[in-house]
Motif scaffolding. Structure first.
Motif, PDB file in Angstrom:
ATOM      1  N   GLY A   6       0.766  -1.205  -0.101  1.00 60.61           N
ATOM      2  CA  GLY A   6      -0.205   0.112   0.033  1.00 60.61           C
ATOM      3  C   GLY A   6       0.685   1.359   0.069  1.00 60.61           C
ATOM      4  O   GLY A   6       0.231   2.290  -0.126  1.00 60.61           O
ATOM      5  N   ASP A   7       2.144   1.490   0.128  1.00 60.10           N
ATOM      6  CA  ASP A   7       2.848   2.490   0.062  1.00 60.10           C
ATOM      7  C   ASP A   7       3.150   3.115  -1.299  1.00 60.10           C
ATOM      8  O   ASP A   7       3.772   2.415  -2.336  1.00 60.10           O
ATOM      9  CB  ASP A   7       4.506   2.062   0.709  1.00 60.10           C
ATOM     10  CG  ASP A   7       5.212   3.408   0.700  1.00 60.10           C
ATOM     11  OD1 ASP A   7       4.910   4.108   0.039  1.00 60.10           O
ATOM     12  OD2 ASP A   7       6.224   3.152   1.656  1.00 60.10           O
ATOM     13  N   LYS A   8       2.334   4.076  -1.553  1.00 63.39           N
ATOM     14  CA  LYS A   8       2.205   4.672  -2.833  1.00 63.39           C
ATOM     15  C   LYS A   8       3.443   5.251  -3.545  1.00 63.39           C
ATOM     16  O   LYS A   8       4.020   5.230  -4.620  1.00 63.39           O
ATOM     17  CB  LYS A   8       1.208   5.879  -3.087  1.00 63.39           C
ATOM     18  CG  LYS A   8      -0.316   5.186  -2.929  1.00 63.39           C
ATOM     19  CD  LYS A   8      -1.472   6.210  -3.061  1.00 63.39           C
ATOM     20  CE  LYS A   8      -2.919   5.571  -2.594  1.00 63.39           C
ATOM     21  NZ  LYS A   8      -3.780   6.426  -2.679  1.00 63.39           N
ATOM     22  N   LYS A   9       4.392   5.817  -2.436  1.00 62.00           N
ATOM     23  CA  LYS A   9       5.494   6.391  -2.806  1.00 62.00           C
ATOM     24  C   LYS A   9       6.530   5.428  -3.351  1.00 62.00           C
ATOM     25  O   LYS A   9       7.306   5.571  -4.302  1.00 62.00           O
ATOM     26  CB  LYS A   9       6.154   7.154  -1.497  1.00 62.00           C
ATOM     27  CG  LYS A   9       5.311   8.539  -1.487  1.00 62.00           C
ATOM     28  CD  LYS A   9       6.030   9.148  -0.145  1.00 62.00           C
ATOM     29  CE  LYS A   9       5.326  10.520  -0.056  1.00 62.00           C
ATOM     30  NZ  LYS A   9       5.932  11.247   1.200  1.00 62.00           N
ATOM     31  N   ASP A  16       9.549   3.897 -11.359  1.00 69.06           N
ATOM     32  CA  ASP A  16      10.550   4.828 -12.155  1.00 69.06           C
ATOM     33  C   ASP A  16      11.979   3.931 -12.248  1.00 69.06           C
ATOM     34  O   ASP A  16      12.547   3.993 -13.577  1.00 69.06           O
ATOM     35  CB  ASP A  16      11.045   6.117 -11.263  1.00 69.06           C
ATOM     36  CG  ASP A  16       9.649   7.157 -11.167  1.00 69.06           C
ATOM     37  OD1 ASP A  16       9.044   7.101 -12.080  1.00 69.06           O
ATOM     38  OD2 ASP A  16       9.883   8.011 -10.304  1.00 69.06           O
ATOM     39  N   ILE A  17      12.334   3.064 -11.152  1.00 65.40           N
ATOM     40  CA  ILE A  17      13.339   2.295 -11.409  1.00 65.40           C
ATOM     41  C   ILE A  17      13.280   1.295 -12.404  1.00 65.40           C
ATOM     42  O   ILE A  17      14.166   1.071 -13.458  1.00 65.40           O
ATOM     43  CB  ILE A  17      13.586   1.387  -9.967  1.00 65.40           C
ATOM     44  CG1 ILE A  17      14.262   2.262  -9.173  1.00 65.40           C
ATOM     45  CG2 ILE A  17      14.838   0.165 -10.348  1.00 65.40           C
ATOM     46  CD1 ILE A  17      14.254   1.781  -7.818  1.00 65.40           C
ATOM     47  N   PHE A  18      12.045   0.438 -12.592  1.00 62.53           N
ATOM     48  CA  PHE A  18      11.922  -0.590 -13.577  1.00 62.53           C
ATOM     49  C   PHE A  18      11.838  -0.033 -14.867  1.00 62.53           C
ATOM     50  O   PHE A  18      12.317  -0.471 -15.789  1.00 62.53           O
ATOM     51  CB  PHE A  18      10.865  -1.526 -13.287  1.00 62.53           C
ATOM     52  CG  PHE A  18      11.227  -2.391 -12.072  1.00 62.53           C
ATOM     53  CD1 PHE A  18      12.200  -3.460 -12.518  1.00 62.53           C
ATOM     54  CD2 PHE A  18      10.627  -2.558 -11.100  1.00 62.53           C
ATOM     55  CE1 PHE A  18      12.570  -4.421 -11.520  1.00 62.53           C
ATOM     56  CE2 PHE A  18      11.060  -3.383  -9.833  1.00 62.53           C
ATOM     57  CZ  PHE A  18      12.039  -4.164 -10.368  1.00 62.53           C
ATOM     58  N   LEU A  19      11.299   1.275 -15.192  1.00 62.95           N
ATOM     59  CA  LEU A  19      11.118   1.886 -16.572  1.00 62.95           C
ATOM     60  C   LEU A  19      12.604   2.406 -16.840  1.00 62.95           C
ATOM     61  O   LEU A  19      12.902   1.991 -18.075  1.00 62.95           O
ATOM     62  CB  LEU A  19      10.502   3.237 -16.286  1.00 62.95           C
ATOM     63  CG  LEU A  19      10.395   4.136 -17.548  1.00 62.95           C
ATOM     64  CD1 LEU A  19       9.388   3.346 -18.556  1.00 62.95           C
ATOM     65  CD2 LEU A  19       9.538   5.457 -17.110  1.00 62.95           C
ATOM     66  N   SER A  20      13.469   2.768 -16.105  1.00 62.39           N
ATOM     67  CA  SER A  20      14.630   3.040 -16.454  1.00 62.39           C
ATOM     68  C   SER A  20      15.509   1.864 -16.748  1.00 62.39           C
ATOM     69  O   SER A  20      16.239   1.663 -17.917  1.00 62.39           O
ATOM     70  CB  SER A  20      15.628   3.713 -15.332  1.00 62.39           C
ATOM     71  OG  SER A  20      16.811   3.890 -15.452  1.00 62.39           O
ATOM     72  N   TYR A  35       8.235  -4.507 -14.214  1.00 63.84           N
ATOM     73  CA  TYR A  35       7.638  -3.183 -14.803  1.00 63.84           C
ATOM     74  C   TYR A  35       6.062  -3.275 -14.942  1.00 63.84           C
ATOM     75  O   TYR A  35       5.447  -2.512 -14.308  1.00 63.84           O
ATOM     76  CB  TYR A  35       8.438  -3.006 -16.098  1.00 63.84           C
ATOM     77  CG  TYR A  35       7.569  -1.614 -16.778  1.00 63.84           C
ATOM     78  CD1 TYR A  35       7.902  -0.503 -16.711  1.00 63.84           C
ATOM     79  CD2 TYR A  35       6.749  -2.155 -18.086  1.00 63.84           C
ATOM     80  CE1 TYR A  35       7.131   0.637 -17.300  1.00 63.84           C
ATOM     81  CE2 TYR A  35       6.131  -1.062 -18.596  1.00 63.84           C
ATOM     82  CZ  TYR A  35       6.395   0.087 -18.414  1.00 63.84           C
ATOM     83  OH  TYR A  35       5.673   1.131 -19.090  1.00 63.84           O
ATOM     84  N   GLY A  36       5.746  -4.490 -15.371  1.00 64.33           N
ATOM     85  CA  GLY A  36       4.043  -4.616 -15.607  1.00 64.33           C
ATOM     86  C   GLY A  36       3.540  -4.609 -14.269  1.00 64.33           C
ATOM     87  O   GLY A  36       2.424  -4.269 -13.966  1.00 64.33           O
ATOM     88  N   SER A  37       4.139  -5.335 -13.357  1.00 65.48           N
ATOM     89  CA  SER A  37       3.574  -5.469 -11.889  1.00 65.48           C
ATOM     90  C   SER A  37       3.668  -4.068 -11.496  1.00 65.48           C
ATOM     91  O   SER A  37       2.469  -3.692 -10.699  1.00 65.48           O
ATOM     92  CB  SER A  37       4.620  -6.329 -10.954  1.00 65.48           C
ATOM     93  OG  SER A  37       4.196  -6.495  -9.806  1.00 65.48           O
TER      94      SER A  37
END
Length: 157
Positions: A6-9, A16-20, A35-37
């Motif tokens: 539940g931690d949105k941050k 951001d990490i998986f996108l990079s 990334y999908g998860s």
């Protein structure tokens, strides 16, 4: 795990990490799966219904892409089944995919008992029951325990 809990941050940071990472290793199936998860979690956390649906679908698409790249990867199968079980069946109809992934994992376990831990086996059996219930197949759900009772009793010995 913070994001899952539940931690949105934490979800945004993981995204951001998986996108990079995805940009640096575009053919890495495991990165695509995570990334999908994270996309699915962004959908869970979105405030607008359309954004929820779009992010969840993008996440499913990425998870499906990851499976197509590496269909035998245990971690990817577990990720996709978990996401599929938590999405509303009435909208996404992906419990069948969860059944496919869980069955794949349990079949592998039957051939090699070191493939999964006790906890993983028990969780997968419970998830399989849930998936059948979500699909409106309570009879199949109740048969799961009988079908896999040998697995759980064998593992406890």
């Amino acid at each position: 795990m913070k994001g899952v809990n539940g931690d949105k941050k934490a979800v945004k940071l993981a995204y951001d990490i998986f996108l990079s990472l995805r940009d640096t290793e575009p053919n890495n199936a495991l990165i695509e799966a995570y990334y999908g998860s994270t996309l699915a979690l962004l959908g869970r956390d979105a405030s607008q219904p359309l954004e929820k649906a779009d992010k969840a679908q993008e996440g499913l698409d990425a998870l499906n892409q990851a499976i197509s790249r590496d269909p035998k990867n245990k971690e990817i199968r577990m990720l996709r089944s978990n996401v599929c079980l938590r999405l509303p069946e009435s909208f996404f109809q992906c419990s069948k995919t969860a059944v496919e992934d869980i069955s794949f994992l349990l079949d592998r376990y039957q051939k090699n008992p070191s493939y999964l831990t006790n906890n993983q086996v028990n969780e997968l059996i419970e998830d399989l029951r849930t998936a059948y219930k979500n699909m409106g197949k309570p009879d199949e759900a109740s048969k799961v325990s009988q079908r896999f009772s040998k697995l759980t009793s064998k593992k406890k010995k």
